[in-house]
Motif scaffolding. Structure first.
Motif, mmCIF file in Angstrom:
data_model
loop_
_atom_site.group_PDB
_atom_site.id
_atom_site.type_symbol
_atom_site.label_atom_id
_atom_site.label_comp_id
_atom_site.label_asym_id
_atom_site.label_seq_id
_atom_site.Cartn_x
_atom_site.Cartn_y
_atom_site.Cartn_z
ATOM 1 N N LEU A 43 0.745 -1.090 -0.065
ATOM 2 C CA LEU A 43 -0.025 -0.024 0.052
ATOM 3 C C LEU A 43 0.794 1.205 -0.035
ATOM 4 O O LEU A 43 0.162 2.455 0.190
ATOM 5 N N ASP A 44 2.295 1.030 -0.039
ATOM 6 C CA ASP A 44 2.940 2.253 -0.364
ATOM 7 C C ASP A 44 2.879 3.253 0.912
ATOM 8 O O ASP A 44 2.747 4.485 0.921
ATOM 9 N N ALA A 45 2.910 2.546 2.090
ATOM 10 C CA ALA A 45 2.783 3.437 3.384
ATOM 11 C C ALA A 45 3.952 3.413 4.251
ATOM 12 O O ALA A 45 4.792 2.404 3.921
ATOM 13 N N THR A 46 4.196 4.135 5.024
ATOM 14 C CA THR A 46 5.154 4.566 6.007
ATOM 15 C C THR A 46 5.121 3.436 7.535
ATOM 16 O O THR A 46 3.738 2.986 7.368
ATOM 17 N N GLU A 47 6.093 3.034 7.940
ATOM 18 C CA GLU A 47 5.796 2.298 8.875
ATOM 19 C C GLU A 47 4.633 2.886 10.181
ATOM 20 O O GLU A 47 3.882 2.250 10.780
ATOM 21 N N SER A 48 4.955 4.236 10.505
ATOM 22 C CA SER A 48 4.086 4.802 11.482
ATOM 23 C C SER A 48 2.656 4.953 10.900
ATOM 24 O O SER A 48 1.813 4.818 11.621
ATOM 25 N N THR A 98 -11.321 -1.945 1.370
ATOM 26 C CA THR A 98 -10.659 -0.597 1.142
ATOM 27 C C THR A 98 -9.179 -0.760 0.407
ATOM 28 O O THR A 98 -8.535 -1.937 0.437
ATOM 29 N N ASP A 99 -8.833 0.284 -0.243
ATOM 30 C CA ASP A 99 -7.577 0.170 -1.090
ATOM 31 C C ASP A 99 -6.631 1.120 -0.452
ATOM 32 O O ASP A 99 -5.353 1.052 -0.998
ATOM 33 N N VAL A 105 -7.039 1.919 8.654
ATOM 34 C CA VAL A 105 -6.923 2.335 10.005
ATOM 35 C C VAL A 105 -8.417 3.143 10.470
ATOM 36 O O VAL A 105 -8.875 2.777 11.616
ATOM 37 N N ALA A 106 -9.237 3.757 9.564
ATOM 38 C CA ALA A 106 -10.430 4.042 10.062
ATOM 39 C C ALA A 106 -11.362 3.029 10.243
ATOM 40 O O ALA A 106 -12.112 3.138 11.363
ATOM 41 N N SER A 163 -3.792 -12.882 0.213
ATOM 42 C CA SER A 163 -3.692 -11.704 0.325
ATOM 43 C C SER A 163 -3.766 -10.701 1.450
ATOM 44 O O SER A 163 -4.132 -11.443 2.563
ATOM 45 N N TRP A 164 -3.300 -9.685 1.627
ATOM 46 C CA TRP A 164 -3.379 -8.778 2.953
ATOM 47 C C TRP A 164 -4.951 -8.677 3.211
ATOM 48 O O TRP A 164 -5.193 -8.470 4.578
#
Length: 419
Positions: A43-48, A98-99, A105-106, A163-164
């Protein structure tokens, strides 16, 4: 105990329906651990950002602790339990659909609300329907807790390899089965005679003993959830390997919660057991801080942490319930609110600390917070002595594991009053 548990496995279908839902609910504790690195990459996200999955879930759970008794005292156990199940089914499915990481998170936040409502009444429902007496109901509940905590990471890794989205859809599907079974099999439960006010848990924190134990738990949970929420990233393991590591961790948590903690409490007392366990956990976190990218070191430390976490969770909750002058449900809600705030903020803070400093810092800070927790706990050593004195003549701390998740307090009191 033996006479109470003779028919332990000959229970009404309603008991098995709720126990099954408990297993799935407790699975949620470690379910997402194996897929955290995959979420970051895919999802190209940061660890935080990824650690916010823990933060949103636990912070909402913390706040919900303040209202679950208010809700259940008005709706009754079955309706509150079913409301929680419906929320979990819906939000777990939405998290899988969700994508974006912000969407997950929500929806994890909504999941946390449902979980708080469900856990607040699940043990009460089992106690009301189980054969074999109160002791048998506690054993069933603790068995579900242990199975869920241990199985969560394994199930998460199996579904995460597909899949995640798998772990989220899996929980939704399994909870939907539990929901249908509970609707038809669990008898209607009466509403409690007394209603709980919304302000009761916050007012209870004015008691020094409860506040001292709650702050101790907040600091300890900071270290606990730094490990649980951030350790998967520097370990550099596959989804399957992470699942097995946290499975071993979960087995030790369950064993030392149910068996180890009561034995230590009887043998050494609450204070000595907690000082020793917290001190060893601080050392464990400090070792992680030395070389968090060493797979062998981290695997050993994470698994070993299950020993200290199992002991701490049970004995700290037991102490809270014995030193507090307020009703157990109120004390449990107040305590849960404070400690889960610490647990919720720690993983996100760990990610930010790594971004601004390095990967050693969050584990070092986790070790420090646990050491500070020992100091805070020591300031209330007289309270711990009183807790041990109040337990004189009791066999063990059976049921306090359930209190750790918000479920046992009201159920225990109701059964004690009727015997």
């Amino acid at each position: 105990m033996s006479s109470d548990t003779t028919n332990l496995f000959k229970q009404p279908k309603a008991v098995y329906a709720v126990a099954f839902a408990c297993v799935i609910s407790f699975m949620g504790i470690g379910l997402v651990d194996p897929i955290l690195p995959a979420l970051k990459t895919q999802l190209d996200a940061t660890e935080s950002q990824v650690t916010l999955l823990f933060t949103s879930y636990l912070v909402v759970t913390a706040v919900a602790m303040l209202v679950t008794n208010w809700v259940s005292s008005r709706l009754g156990a079955k309706r509150t339990l079913l409301t929680g199940l419906v929320i979990i089914v819906a939000f777990a499915a939405l998290a899988g659909s969700t994508d974006t990481i912000s969407g997950i998170v929500a929806f994890r936040a909504g999941w946390g609300l449902g979980n708080a409502l469900f856990i607040a009444t699940s043990l009460a429902a089992i106690v009301a329907s189980a054969r074999g007496g109160f002791a048998g109901a506690i054993i069933l509940y603790e068995a579900a807790l242990g199975l869920g905590i241990a199985a969560g990471p394994l199930v998460g890794s199996v579904l995460g390899n597909i899949s995640w989205r798998g772990p989220f859809y899996g929980v939704s599907a399994l909870m939907a089965i539990a929901l249908v079974a509970t609707v038809f099999l669990l008898p209607a439960t009466p509403k409690p005679e007394h209603r709980t006010s919304l302000s009761a848990p916050l007012r209870a924190l004015g008691h020094r003993g409860l506040l001292t134990m709650s702050i101790t738990a907040l600091l300890y949970n900071w270290g606990f959830f730094t490990m649980l929420g951030y350790a998967p990233f520097p370990m550099g393991l596959s989804i399957t390997a992470l699942g097995w590591v946290f499975f071993c961790w979960g087995v030790l948590v369950a064993f030392f919660s149910v068996i180890g903690a009561p034995w230590l409490q009887r043998r050494f007392g609450t204070a000595a057991s907690l000082y020793g366990s917290l001190g060893l956990f601080a050392i464990d976190l400090a070792v992680m801080a030395i070389s968090p990218t060493s797979q062998v070191l981290m695997i050993g430390c994470v698994i070993a942490a299950g020993i200290f976490i199992g002991i701490n969770n049970t004995l700290m909750t037991q102490a809270v319930m014995t030193v507090s002058p307020v009703e157990r449900p109120v004390a449990s809600a107040a305590y849960g609110f404070v400690r889960f705030i610490g647990g919720g903020l720690a993983p996100f803070a760990a990610g930010k600390l790594v971004e601004h400093f390095n990967v050693h810092v969050p584990f070092a800070i986790g070790a420090i917070t646990v050491l500070v927790a020992i100091a805070v706990l020591a300031s209330g050593r007289r309270l711990l002595a009183e807790a041990d004195a109040s337990l004189a003549g009791h066999d063990d701390v059976s049921g306090e594991v359930a209190d750790e998740f918000g479920g046992a307090s009201g159920a225990i009191d109701e059964v004690v009053r009727t015997h």
